[in-house]
Design an enzyme around this catalytic site. Structure first.
Site, PDB file in Angstrom:
ATOM      1  N   GLY A  36      -1.675   4.483  -4.544  1.00 46.94           N
ATOM      2  CA  GLY A  36      -1.624   3.243  -5.320  1.00 46.94           C
ATOM      3  C   GLY A  36      -0.538   3.236  -6.384  1.00 46.94           C
ATOM      4  O   GLY A  36      -0.239   2.192  -6.953  1.00 46.94           O
ATOM      5  N   MET A  90      -3.877   4.647   0.869  1.00 48.71           N
ATOM      6  CA  MET A  90      -4.349   5.269   2.104  1.00 48.71           C
ATOM      7  C   MET A  90      -5.374   6.366   1.838  1.00 48.71           C
ATOM      8  O   MET A  90      -6.205   6.665   2.693  1.00 48.71           O
ATOM      9  CB  MET A  90      -3.180   5.820   2.914  1.00 48.71           C
ATOM     10  N   ILE A 113       0.853  -1.189   0.000  1.00 49.12           N
ATOM     11  CA  ILE A 113       0.000   0.000   0.000  1.00 49.12           C
ATOM     12  C   ILE A 113       0.889   1.238   0.000  1.00 49.12           C
ATOM     13  O   ILE A 113       2.037   1.185   0.465  1.00 49.12           O
ATOM     14  CB  ILE A 113      -0.955   0.002   1.224  1.00 49.12           C
ATOM     15  N   CYS A 114       0.376   2.332  -0.535  1.00 48.03           N
ATOM     16  CA  CYS A 114       1.045   3.638  -0.449  1.00 48.03           C
ATOM     17  C   CYS A 114      -0.046   4.682  -0.243  1.00 48.03           C
ATOM     18  O   CYS A 114      -1.116   4.366   0.279  1.00 48.03           O
ATOM     19  CB  CYS A 114       1.894   3.913  -1.693  1.00 48.03           C
ATOM     20  N   GLN A 115       0.168   5.896  -0.671  1.00 45.12           N
ATOM     21  CA  GLN A 115      -0.839   6.933  -0.485  1.00 45.12           C
ATOM     22  C   GLN A 115      -1.965   6.824  -1.512  1.00 45.12           C
ATOM     23  O   GLN A 115      -3.133   6.909  -1.165  1.00 45.12           O
ATOM     24  CB  GLN A 115      -0.206   8.326  -0.543  1.00 45.12           C
TER      25      GLN A 115
END
Length: 117
Positions: A87, A112, A83-85
């Site tokens: 995608g 996120m 996961i990141c901020q």
């Protein structure tokens, strides 16, 4: 000539958004069902500052810029969910993991920004 540049730019954007071959994607809603799975490695590839600001407690922070150096700490035969901020970085990370021989890699679509937990 201008339409060629526009077509190239559109093609680049589409190519960047396309998931890496063999990488699955899940929504943040689907992620909620997977958080208790002890057989899944959960990796947040955002920076330490982003992670510190807000994160999902089950995720381990391995920033994208150090992922290649930390891959040895992960199990290649066990699923990895990244996961990141938004995608994008996690999609990049997922591609790196697949190329490194990880068997099952899943990217969280929307990251996120889409997390409501």
């Amino acid at each position: 000539m201008g339409w060629i540049i526009i077509a190239l730019l559109v093609g680049l954007v589409v190519w960047r958004l396309k998931p890496a071959k063999g990488v699955q994607t899940i929504s943040t809603e689907q992620l909620k069902d997977r958080l208790k799975d002890q057989n899944v490695q959960l990796i947040d590839v955002r920076s330490q500052a982003e992670y510190k600001g807000r994160h999902i407690k089950q995720f381990k922070n391995i920033p994208l810029n150090v992922l290649s150096n930390k891959m040895g700490t992960l199990k290649k035969d066990q699923e990895v969910i990244v996961i990141c901020q938004s995608g994008m970085r996690s999609s990049n990370a997922a591609g790196q993991l697949k190329k490194a021989g990880f068997v099952k890699v899943t990217n969280v679509r929307g990251g996120m920004s889409a997390w409501q937990g």
